[in-house]
Design a protein around this motif. Structure first.
Motif, mmCIF file in Angstrom:
data_model
loop_
_atom_site.group_PDB
_atom_site.id
_atom_site.type_symbol
_atom_site.label_atom_id
_atom_site.label_comp_id
_atom_site.label_asym_id
_atom_site.label_seq_id
_atom_site.Cartn_x
_atom_site.Cartn_y
_atom_site.Cartn_z
ATOM 1 N N GLN A 41 32.863 29.292 48.315
ATOM 2 C CA GLN A 41 32.892 30.184 47.015
ATOM 3 C C GLN A 41 31.968 31.493 47.088
ATOM 4 O OE1 GLN A 41 31.275 27.170 44.429
ATOM 5 N NE2 GLN A 41 33.175 26.689 43.502
ATOM 6 N N ARG A 42 30.946 31.257 48.103
ATOM 7 C CA ARG A 42 30.011 32.631 48.239
ATOM 8 C C ARG A 42 30.764 33.566 48.906
ATOM 9 N NH1 ARG A 42 25.710 28.315 48.425
ATOM 10 N NH2 ARG A 42 25.908 28.378 50.846
ATOM 11 N N THR A 43 31.586 33.008 49.906
ATOM 12 C CA THR A 43 32.280 33.851 50.796
ATOM 13 C C THR A 43 33.340 34.766 49.977
ATOM 14 O OG1 THR A 43 31.904 32.493 52.803
ATOM 15 C CG2 THR A 43 33.802 34.176 52.751
ATOM 16 N N PHE A 44 33.995 34.066 49.219
ATOM 17 C CA PHE A 44 35.076 34.506 48.115
ATOM 18 C C PHE A 44 34.322 35.390 47.156
ATOM 19 C CE2 PHE A 44 37.688 33.725 44.279
ATOM 20 C CZ PHE A 44 38.689 34.544 44.684
ATOM 21 N N PHE A 45 33.469 35.171 46.841
ATOM 22 C CA PHE A 45 32.786 35.859 45.757
ATOM 23 C C PHE A 45 32.215 37.404 46.337
ATOM 24 C CE2 PHE A 45 30.806 32.102 43.069
ATOM 25 C CZ PHE A 45 32.016 31.785 42.577
ATOM 26 N N ALA A 46 31.752 37.213 47.629
ATOM 27 C CA ALA A 46 31.060 38.270 48.128
ATOM 28 C C ALA A 46 32.562 39.340 48.681
ATOM 29 C CB ALA A 46 30.495 37.992 49.637
ATOM 30 N N ARG A 47 33.475 38.636 48.826
ATOM 31 C CA ARG A 47 34.663 39.533 49.082
ATOM 32 C C ARG A 47 35.252 40.122 48.201
ATOM 33 N NH1 ARG A 47 38.329 35.558 50.693
ATOM 34 N NH2 ARG A 47 37.459 35.322 52.559
ATOM 35 N N LEU A 48 35.072 39.560 46.878
ATOM 36 C CA LEU A 48 35.563 40.155 45.569
ATOM 37 C C LEU A 48 34.722 41.273 45.342
ATOM 38 C CD1 LEU A 48 36.515 37.247 43.381
ATOM 39 C CD2 LEU A 48 38.100 38.848 44.464
ATOM 40 N N TYR A 49 33.229 41.135 45.451
ATOM 41 C CA TYR A 49 32.376 42.145 45.013
ATOM 42 C C TYR A 49 32.795 43.384 45.907
ATOM 43 C CZ TYR A 49 29.335 39.310 41.897
ATOM 44 O OH TYR A 49 28.974 38.624 40.972
ATOM 45 N N HIS A 50 32.900 43.276 47.119
ATOM 46 C CA HIS A 50 33.236 44.309 48.071
ATOM 47 C C HIS A 50 34.484 45.314 47.710
ATOM 48 C CE1 HIS A 50 30.269 44.588 51.394
ATOM 49 N NE2 HIS A 50 30.083 43.179 51.497
ATOM 50 N N LEU A 51 35.572 44.355 47.236
ATOM 51 C CA LEU A 51 36.777 44.807 46.867
ATOM 52 C C LEU A 51 36.639 45.538 45.631
ATOM 53 C CD1 LEU A 51 38.975 42.227 48.277
ATOM 54 C CD2 LEU A 51 38.818 44.449 49.073
ATOM 55 N N THR A 95 25.976 49.405 38.902
ATOM 56 C CA THR A 95 27.576 48.940 39.243
ATOM 57 C C THR A 95 28.222 50.327 39.272
ATOM 58 O OG1 THR A 95 27.102 47.033 38.531
ATOM 59 C CG2 THR A 95 29.264 47.355 38.772
ATOM 60 N N VAL A 96 29.212 50.573 40.422
ATOM 61 C CA VAL A 96 30.129 51.458 40.061
ATOM 62 C C VAL A 96 31.432 50.899 40.733
ATOM 63 C CG1 VAL A 96 30.986 53.693 40.848
ATOM 64 C CG2 VAL A 96 28.438 53.297 40.557
ATOM 65 N N VAL A 97 32.418 50.875 39.799
ATOM 66 C CA VAL A 97 33.698 50.302 40.281
ATOM 67 C C VAL A 97 34.475 51.249 41.229
ATOM 68 C CG1 VAL A 97 35.887 49.341 39.323
ATOM 69 C CG2 VAL A 97 33.712 48.962 38.127
ATOM 70 N N ARG A 98 35.327 50.686 42.125
ATOM 71 C CA ARG A 98 35.907 51.490 43.064
ATOM 72 C C ARG A 98 37.102 52.222 42.103
ATOM 73 N NH1 ARG A 98 35.434 50.962 48.505
ATOM 74 N NH2 ARG A 98 34.231 49.156 49.260
#
Length: 580
Positions: free
Chosen positions: A542-552, A473-476
């Protein structure tokens, strides 16, 4: 007769074997210590399949000790075995090491850079250290020392004198099928069964040679040191033995009554030891339990030495779930030391204790280790609240300690998956690790990382050695402006709801409630609505929201659990990365 303490559990496999072993020991050797045994060949890294050879009798011996009996757990180091082949995957070892093939393991140099005097001691050392960490109490016996000091002299002379009787027993099996190919994780057949198929005496076991040509003893050559020798004659009265070496053409005549440079072939050596040590219990792998194999043949040969075959359960193989960066021999099969780098001794003991010997199981080096730890912590919780089943309680008790007391444990055992996630995100920075872990439970903050050690160290090692770089995991550093500006009204609202609730929910439980609650609130439901109260579409949202957060946050579809990730990133940085 000792006072018998109450068994940890009367129905688990360990207790059942303990009952049987105590009864048999009282029958064979009343009043004497109960003897159980293991055998390990330090021909290379001693892997987790071999560990079952030790853990099975250890657990039984420990149960017997808990009942007040004196027990000897013998570990015979088969360090006088021949060096069979150059193992793959051992650092500093190349084809030039083939010159040592046929020599005793204790006569082969240790791998380059080792601090140990020879090959056998090098590989024994890691296992010895691991057994100490696991709380295994044992008496170690070097077969090199036993043979070269003449301890087995009478047994060797007896075997040679009764070679005709031994040969007659072996003859019964020479037309039988060869032992089945060993499965990964079992006791290595190449150091046991195959030894009996080489050389003058052993070759006769397979080719049906006459009694006059069969000798159950293999001398090591006085010139080149190998066992590529052929016994050409032996006199029972004088003990005069002659042999020649096919490797260097050396020949020699010695008095076996004074000669200590050689050993009995395996199928005779093993039952000889059973009789000599009075072994009551010794397990063996599938390869030793098939028709015509060492255990079956030894059951007849042991009687010639005045002994009886031990109670000998067959143990199944131990599999591995995932490996990375392993350096063990035989294709990277991991050792007990490898496992103890990423898991606490209690967990490793539990994996062996909870399964019967004839049940196979896997030891996880991949993501499965997190689930195993969750299962272990859940079991600990059941033990604490009294809801645990009896057999599970027995396995837990055997895992956390021995008759001598409990093993050292992590004072505050936080979830392994949480510790691994934090170690992943912080790259081991202790100040950041302490900050994040302290915020998991604000009402009971962590005062020092020592409270979560050694489990934290094991989780960090797992992250660093078993998780591929592309999965780390590498945070932006900067916001993904393109993704943020492309969001629709619903997407922007979801981020606003999350950011508005950060400060008031800044704990592991609070953030868990928050991230799962945002899609519920957007759909018109209370944030604390249960799954039964929600339509199936909410899970999709929820899955859509989680995936968005991970991308960001980390530029991927998945990552560590979001509540842990948010705590690790910190409020200020979360706000920066989630704001357009």
């Amino acid at each position: 007769m000792p006072i018998v303490a109450q068994s940890t559990e009367t129905t688990d496999w360990v207790s059942r074997f303990a009952d049987e072993v105590i009864e048999e020991s009282e029958r064979r050797a009343p009043g004497k210590p109960v003897v159980v045994a293991s055998g390990l060949s330090p021909s290379g890294p001693i892997h987790l399949g071999n560990l079952r050879e030790v853990m099975t009798p250890h657990l039984v011996a420990d149960e017997i000790r808990r009942r007040g009996y004196t027990v000897r757990h013998l570990i015979s180091w088969d360090d006088y075995d021949r060096y069979r082949k150059v193992p793959a995957g051992v650092a500093g070892i190349d084809a030039s090491w083939a010159e040592h093939i046929g020599k005793p393991l204790t006569s082969v140099p240790a791998p380059a850079g080792s601090a140990h005097p020879n090959w056998a001691e090098h590989f024994k050392a890691a296992m010895t250290e691991a057994l100490a960490d696991l709380g295994v109490e044992y008496d170690g016996i070097s077969q090199t020392e036993q043979y070269t000091s003449g301890v087995y002299r009478e047994q060797v002379l007896f075997a040679m004198k009764h070679r005709g009787d031994i040969d007659a027993i072996l003859e019964q099996y020479r037309t039988k099928k060869a032992p089945a190919k060993k499965q990964q994780g079992q006791k290595p057949v190449d150091e046991a069964e195959l030894e009996a198929a080489e050389g003058s005496g052993a070759a006769a076991e397979d080719d049906g040679s006459s009694t006059s040509g069969y000798y159950p003893y293999k001398p090591y050559c006085g010139q080149c040191g190998t066992d590529l020798t052929t016994v050409t004659s032996y006199d029972d009265e004088t003990t005069e033995l002659s042999y020649t070496c096919t490797a260097c053409d050396f020949s020699e005549t010695v008095l076996l009554s004074e000669f200590n440079r050689g050993k009995l072939v395996w199928k005779v050596d093993w039952p000889m030891r059973w009789a000599y040590e009075g072994v009551i219990f010794e397990p063996s792998g599938v390869d030793h339990s098939s028709p015509g194999s060492s255990f079956q043949v030894g059951g007849q040969i042991v009687g010639l030495f005045g002994g009886k075959q031990p109670i000998g359960p067959m143990y199944a193989f131990v599999g591995i779930s995932g490996m990375a960066k392993m350096s063990s021999s035989k294709g990277g099969v991991p050792t007990a030391s490898d496992a103890l780098r990423i898991m606490e001794p209690q967990l490793l003991r539990w994996l062996y204790a909870r399964r019967r010997p004839n049940q196979s199981f896997k030891i996880a080096f991949d993501q499965e280790i997190q689930r195993l730890y969750d299962e272990w912590d859940k079991l600990a919780g059941k033990v604490a609240d009294g809801s645990v089943l009896p057999a599970d309680a027995a396995a837990y008790s055997r895992a956390v300690g021995t008759a001598a007391g409990e093993l050292p444990r992590t004072p505050r055992p936080m979830a392994y998956r949480t510790l691994a996630s934090v170690a992943d995100i912080t790259a081991g920075a202790e100040d950041q690790t302490l900050r994040i872990l302290s915020e998991l439970d604000p009402e009971n903050p962590l005062a020092s990382l020592d409270e979560v050690r050694p489990r934290l160290d094991k989780a960090e090692t797992w992250i660093n050695t078993q998780v591929p770089a592309e999965e780390r995991t590498v945070v932006r550093d900067e916001p993904d402006v393109e993704l943020l500006t492309s969001l629709d009204d619903q997407g922007r609202e979801s981020l606003t709801l999350l950011l508005d609730g950060l400060e008031s929910n800044w704990s592991l439980d609070g953030l868990t409630h928050l991230v799962y609650g945002v899609p519920k609130v957007q759909a018109g439901f209370p944030a604390d609505a249960t799954a039964k109260e929600l339509p199936a579409e909410i899970k999709v949202a929820q899955r859509t929201f989680f995936a968005r957060l991970y991308h960001l946050l980390v530029g991927r579809d998945t990552g560590p659990r979001l509540p842990t990730l948010l705590l690790a990133v910190g409020q200020d940085r979360v706000r920066k990365l989630l704001s357009a």
